[in-house]
Design an enzyme around this catalytic site. Structure first.
Site, PDB file in Angstrom:
ATOM      1  N   TYR A  29       0.344   8.658   2.245  1.00 24.99           N
ATOM      2  CA  TYR A  29      -0.187   7.239   2.324  1.00 24.99           C
ATOM      3  C   TYR A  29       0.158   6.662   1.224  1.00 24.99           C
ATOM      4  O   TYR A  29       0.706   5.340   1.201  1.00 24.99           O
ATOM      5  CB  TYR A  29      -1.700   7.263   2.749  1.00 24.99           C
ATOM      6  CG  TYR A  29      -2.149   5.855   2.774  1.00 24.99           C
ATOM      7  CD1 TYR A  29      -1.706   5.003   3.674  1.00 24.99           C
ATOM      8  CD2 TYR A  29      -3.274   5.157   1.731  1.00 24.99           C
ATOM      9  CE1 TYR A  29      -2.265   3.496   3.778  1.00 24.99           C
ATOM     10  CE2 TYR A  29      -3.747   3.998   1.721  1.00 24.99           C
ATOM     11  CZ  TYR A  29      -3.353   3.121   2.922  1.00 24.99           C
ATOM     12  OH  TYR A  29      -3.498   1.741   2.697  1.00 24.99           O
ATOM     13  N   GLU A  47       6.886   0.504   1.013  1.00 27.84           N
ATOM     14  CA  GLU A  47       6.631  -0.841   1.384  1.00 27.84           C
ATOM     15  C   GLU A  47       6.934  -1.580   0.083  1.00 27.84           C
ATOM     16  O   GLU A  47       7.581  -2.734   0.236  1.00 27.84           O
ATOM     17  CB  GLU A  47       5.366  -0.958   1.686  1.00 27.84           C
ATOM     18  CG  GLU A  47       5.010  -0.162   3.183  1.00 27.84           C
ATOM     19  CD  GLU A  47       3.497  -0.292   3.506  1.00 27.84           C
ATOM     20  OE1 GLU A  47       2.865  -1.194   3.293  1.00 27.84           O
ATOM     21  OE2 GLU A  47       2.989   0.717   4.331  1.00 27.84           O
TER      22      GLU A  47
END
Length: 357
Positions: free
Chosen positions: A281, A288
């Site tokens: 994660y 991103e």
């Protein structure tokens, strides 16, 4: 001289739990009178085999009924609160007794206790639903959730396997055409993921709306705005890493939910569902962020999504300013979701550890 045993305490919204460290206790006497608990017993404690006793005046009113269970190692006492609520401390006096300490095996903060209550309520509702459901009948909600999770599992599995195979066959070349080979399925899966926000908002599933909203909106922003609207980003290797990390998490999450539709659990899958996100994660959010930073010069150059200002000023506000703000919000969302997921994992495995003992 009066000897006092070691006493550990924890609370829930309706109960107080006390654990008295006495081995092979005999002649146990536990009473609550006028909001004061008095304990007396013969057993082996910190000072050896003696008579031990203590008293506690509680912070708020409790019920006079008290229950206890004696084991070979300790005595577990449960006291019911008069009114449901969360106490800031156990005793009426701010300075706690020297023999009293928190029971970290049972300790929860208020928010965790609320989530524990929610889980127990879910379990009761599931059992109640099973009793009132004919054998072999699957409710409409269960059927919907099963189909949804199955479709998402198949979609993300296709993405993960396809990218893995292409990486082995084409090597580094596969990093540059990920968008053109994978994006259609990823667009479908991430658009469908918006259903999870609605499921949380309307109570179809018992989960917090905020973490779900942060993840879905964050991913779709990167997918549709950063990758989808900029052709210059389509051949960047960062697309590969973002897609691979996303799918690496989901191929364990969705089958876990599928088994949950049948109140079934596979221990290995449960461990993977609550563990693989720990490295993946944060790495996904980092990928991103790299994608957002790589897109900023492109948005500046193309003026795409720029906000026009009055002609008298003669300029516009670049969309890159929005992206700078989004980068800050992205890491704030990482903190919120990481904390949420960590609490879920801690609560899940702490519950299992208790059952094992």
């Amino acid at each position: 001289m009066t000897l006092t045993p070691l006493v550990y305490w924890a609370q829930r919204h309706e109960d107080i739990y006390l654990r008295v460290e006495l081995t092979d206790a005999l002649n146990i006497d536990v009473q609550v009178h006028e909001n004061v608990l008095r304990f007396q017993a013969l057993g082996h404690g910190a000072k050896g085999q003696h008579e031990y006793e203590f008293s506690l005046e509680f912070l708020l009113p409790v019920k006079s009924e008290v229950s206890y269970k004696s084991t070979q190692r300790q005595i577990n006492i449960t006291v019911r609160k008069e009114q449901r609520g969360w106490w800031e401390r156990l005793t009426v006096h701010e300075r706690k007794p020297v023999f009293l300490a928190p029971d970290f095996d049972r300790w929860l903060d208020e928010s965790d206790a609320e989530m524990e209550i929610q889980e127990k309520e879910e379990k009761r509702n599931r059992l109640k639903s099973m009793r009132h459901t004919d054998e072999g009948f699957v409710s409409l909600k269960t059927g919907f959730l099963l189909v949804y999770n199955l479709v998402q599992f198949l979609g993300f599995s296709w993405i993960f396997v396809n990218m893995t195979v292409r990486l082995f066959i084409f090597g580094q070349d596969s990093l540059y055409d990920t968008f053109h080979t994978i994006s259609d399925v990823m667009f479908f899966c991430q658009t469908l993921a918006s259903v999870e926000v609605l499921n949380s908002a309307f109570g179809v599933v018992r989960s917090s709306v905020t973490p779900t909203l942060i993840q879905v909106v964050g991913r779709n922003f990167v997918l549709f705005v950063i990758f989808g609207s900029l052709e210059e980003m389509h051949h960047r290797p960062v697309v590969f890493f973002v897609f691979y990390l996303w799918s690496g998490i989901e191929i364990f999450r969705y089958p876990f939910y599928m088994l949950g539709c049948f109140n079934t659990e596979w221990k290995t899958l449960t461990w993977l569902r609550y563990t693989v996100w720990i490295p993946l994660y944060p790495l996904g959010v980092l990928a991103e962020a790299v994608a957002v930073m790589q897109s900023i010069p492109i948005f500046d150059q193309t003026k795409l999504f720029s906000i026009p200002l009055p002609r008298a000023i003669g300029t516009s506000i670049s969309f890159s300013y929005v992206l700078h703000v989004y980068l800050i919000l992205m890491f704030l969302g990482l903190f919120i979701n990481f904390r949420h997921l960590y609490k879920q994992r801690k609560r899940r495995f702490r519950t299992k550890k208790r059952k094992a003992h």
